[in-house]
Design a protein around this motif. Structure first.
Motif: not given
Ligand code: WQD
Length: 325
Positions: A139-141, A188-190, A204-206, A219-221, A280-285
């Motif tokens: 819904y955010y997107g 967010n991850l970092l 950290v929960q992966v 994997v993310r950019d 897995r987190r629902p909706g994560d590609p």
């Molecule tokens: C990154 C990766 C998670 C947290 C976000 C949001 C939104 C948008 C883009 C700006 C994924 C994994 C994460 C954790 C994990 N921002 N993860 N453990 O979901 O790619 O998108 O950024 O518009 O904020 O849509 O970012 O940082 O949540 O996740 O394993 O505790 O890290 O599964 O693969 P995301 P994220």
């Protein structure tokens, strides 16, 4: 130029404010400090405390003063948006309609809007370019895509010029160390990895290690906030100079997995950073990476600080300092 930055006390907003100030612009921040921080405000910038849902306060703050508006005020937790869409409808959509209407009413014709890679949803091909179909999975997107649609109509009907910047994953902190506010309750991850590194959280929960990626994790950019901030200045210059709107991706074009981020953070911080494999987190590609060819070509923009070492080191400098480590 005289710039109003709505949401300028936030994590990304404060980096955008800093960049406009560094380029000699006059900046006013409008922020309700619900997630933004007073410590992220700069003395050179004026500050108006206010909510984007308070239309009268918004218009009086905008009256006859600004050449452009940067809109970064939004909730951004994709997971939360699926549990509480009402909150995102009100703040992200109604709030943005207020901002755009107030801009029309007060004669602000240039708007830079913080959009998101979340508008694309499940990737049909990689890297994602601006022509990729937009089918948001959360819904955010959806809220971000809706606001882009409003902006297109207001461009037709009211002569608004806009740049919608589709951020991929914003990360890191100011390379000059001028911004040190920690995000509140990050998802967010970092920032989560940094909190585990400095003991603000146990582990950290992966979210899944069975994806179709090299190490099985997502994997993310990741794009450094300084690079994002430069993108905002360049985008505003573009729409003013060319008198036309723009929708563009801002990404590093590099993919980093969850485990790569954790392992590199352990190396840089010297901390154990406990990690546990969860579902897995629902909706994560599995994978999301951008091509920023359009930003290179039109804005002469390139990500310069978005390498994994800089993303982590600039973050750790802030977290370690805040924790007195
Ligand atoms: C990154 C990766 C998670 C947290 C976000 C949001 C939104 C948008 C883009 C700006 C994924 C994994 C994460 C954790 C994990 N921002 N993860 N453990 O979901 O790619 O998108 O950024 O518009 O904020 O849509 O970012 O940082 O949540 O996740 O394993 O505790 O890290 O599964 O693969 P995301 P994220």
């Amino acid at each position: 130029m005289n710039i109003l930055v709505v949401g300028g006390a936030g994590y990304i907003g404060s980096h955008v404010v800093r960049e406009f100030l560094d380029r000699g612009h006059r900046v006013t921040v409008y922020d309700n400090l619900s997630s933004g921080l007073e410590q992220n405000l700069f003395p050179e910038a004026q500050f108006v405390k206010g909510d984007i849902l308070d239309y009268d306060n918004l218009t009086s703050a905008m009256k006859g003063r600004f050449d452009a508006l940067i809109h970064l005020a939004a909730f951004k937790a994709a997971g939360e948006s699926m549990l509480n869409p009402q909150k995102y409808s009100v703040n992200n959509i109604s709030g943005s309609i207020n901002i755009i209407n107030a801009a029309v009413e007060t004669g602000i014709r240039n708007i830079v809007f913080s959009s998101s890679a979340a508008v694309f949803g499940e990737p049909e091909y990689l890297p994602i370019d601006e022509k990729h179909p937009t089918n948001p999975e959360n819904y955010y997107g959806f809220t971000k895509l809706e606001i882009e649609s409003f902006l297109k109509w207001y461009e037709k009907l009211k002569g608004i010029r806009f740049a919608a910047l589709r951020y991929f994953n914003a990360a890191g902190y100011d390379v000059k160390g001028r911004i040190t506010g920690l995000e509140k309750n990050p998802a967010n991850l970092l920032p989560v990895v940094m909190e585990a590194a400095c003991g603000m959280r146990a582990e950290v929960q992966v979210f899944g290690n069975d994806y179709d990626t090299a190490d099985g994790t997502g994997v993310r950019d990741y794009i450094h906030v300084n690079d994002l901030a430069v993108g905002h200045v360049s985008a505003l210059e573009y729409i003013v100079k060319n008198e036309q709107s723009l929708i563009v991706n801002l990404g590093s074009e590099n993919g980093i997995s969850v485990m790569e981020m954790i392992e590199e953070a352990r190396r840089i911080t010297g901390k154990p950073i406990p990690a546990k494999i969860a579902g897995r987190r629902p909706g994560d590609p599995a994978k999301l990476t951008a091509t920023s060819q359009m930003a290179h070509d039109l804005l002469d923009w390139t990500a310069r600080h978005s390498d994994i070492e800089t993303l982590i080191r600039t973050s750790w400098n802030v977290y370690a300092k805040n924790m007195g480590l």
